[in-house]
Design a protein around this motif. Structure first.
Motif, PDB file in Angstrom:
ATOM      1  N   SER A 102      -5.049  -2.164 -12.751  1.00 12.84           N
ATOM      2  CA  SER A 102      -4.886  -3.109 -11.649  1.00 12.84           C
ATOM      3  C   SER A 102      -5.453  -4.480 -11.997  1.00 12.84           C
ATOM      4  CB  SER A 102      -5.574  -2.575 -10.382  1.00 12.84           C
ATOM      5  OG  SER A 102      -4.996  -1.357  -9.965  1.00 12.84           O
ATOM      6  N   THR A 121       0.844  -1.184   0.000  1.00 10.01           N
ATOM      7  CA  THR A 121       0.000   0.000   0.000  1.00 10.01           C
ATOM      8  C   THR A 121       0.888   1.246   0.000  1.00 10.01           C
ATOM      9  OG1 THR A 121      -1.774  -1.117   1.186  1.00 10.01           O
ATOM     10  CG2 THR A 121      -1.734   1.289   1.300  1.00 10.01           C
ATOM     11  N   ASP A 136      -2.955  -6.845   0.249  1.00  9.24           N
ATOM     12  CA  ASP A 136      -1.948  -6.853  -0.812  1.00  9.24           C
ATOM     13  C   ASP A 136      -1.839  -8.202  -1.514  1.00  9.24           C
ATOM     14  OD1 ASP A 136      -1.409  -4.257  -0.147  1.00  9.24           O
ATOM     15  OD2 ASP A 136       0.332  -4.731   1.100  1.00  9.24           O
ATOM     16  N   ASP A 138      -0.681  -1.714  -4.950  1.00  6.41           N
ATOM     17  CA  ASP A 138      -1.958  -2.428  -5.044  1.00  6.41           C
ATOM     18  C   ASP A 138      -3.100  -1.585  -4.505  1.00  6.41           C
ATOM     19  OD1 ASP A 138      -0.990  -4.763  -6.213  1.00  6.41           O
ATOM     20  OD2 ASP A 138      -0.373  -5.590  -4.290  1.00  6.41           O
ATOM     21  N   SER A 139      -2.795  -0.721  -3.551  1.00 12.04           N
ATOM     22  CA  SER A 139      -3.809   0.165  -2.973  1.00 12.04           C
ATOM     23  C   SER A 139      -3.139   1.444  -2.495  1.00 12.04           C
ATOM     24  CB  SER A 139      -4.544  -0.521  -1.814  1.00 12.04           C
ATOM     25  OG  SER A 139      -3.640  -0.869  -0.784  1.00 12.04           O
TER      26      SER A 139
END
Length: 210
Positions: A28, A3, A162, A84-85
């Motif tokens: 993504s 993240t 994740d 991922d975020s």
């Protein structure tokens, strides 16, 4: 990819635009990096529009070029999100005062507008929508508030952590989570002191409107 923390208002503005969120989502979900033209084709837009927004994301460090290939004599650039975020630093690196209040107000407005527009884009014309929306102010001890925060974080890691990979039989669901309260520095939480819920507002199918 871990993240990534976004610590400036400029970074937040770059990611909070609904169209750019579509770009990030598409990149993504893709099994391979994509070019601007490929993203534009998926979104049904002209490459010039997608290129403009992609460069904004790249400048903010939210996407990056991970590969280049020569295609028909043209150097094609392939993009991926840098994490991922993404999480936003709620202070934006600013000291308390008018500037921070203005930055927070801008960020909340952008976030809510993005939620509303994405809801309408995905579910506005659907006959049946699964899900619910809640809003409430809740009275808790600091200990209970920390427990709730930890539980929410645990659920987030479990379902969108994740290491969570999309499966072929999965569908996209919209998740909007907000939990804030004033921190009482220096005050120790009282063990065993339970809080009580305040009034709740719930909608079985959240209906944001223009």
């Amino acid at each position: 990819m871990p993240t990534k923390l976004l610590s400036s208002l400029e970074e937040f503005k770059a990611i909070s635009d609904p169209y750019r969120m579509q770009i990030i989502e598409l990149l993504s979900e893709a099994s391979e990096p994509m070019t601007v033209s490929e993203v534009a084709a998926k979104l049904g837009d002209v490459p010039a529009k997608t290129h403009y927004h992609m460069k904004k994301l790249e400048k903010a460090g939210i996407v990056s070029i991970v590969e280049t290939r020569e295609v028909n004599g043209i150097l094609a650039k392939y993009y991926r999100p840098t994490a991922d975020s993404f999480q936003v630093d709620k202070t934006f690196g600013l000291l308390p005062g008018a500037e921070r209040i203005s930055a927070v107000q801008t960020s909340i407005t952008s976030l809510v507008n993005t939620y509303r527009k994405e809801w309408l884009r995905r579910f506005g014309d659907k006959d049946q929508v699964f899900g619910s929306a809640y809003y409430t102010m809740v009275s808790l001890t600091e200990e209970r508030a920390l427990e709730l925060s930890r539980r929410l974080e645990g659920l987030m890691k479990e379902f969108i952590g994740d290491d969570k990979k999309a499966q072929p039989n999965e569908k996209m669901y919209q998740l909007f989570v907000s939990f804030f309260g004033e921190k009482h520095s220096g005050e120790a939480p009282n063990e065993g002191d339970d809080g009580q819920d305040g009034p709740k507002a719930k909608e079985d199918s959240p209906p944001p409107t223009e």
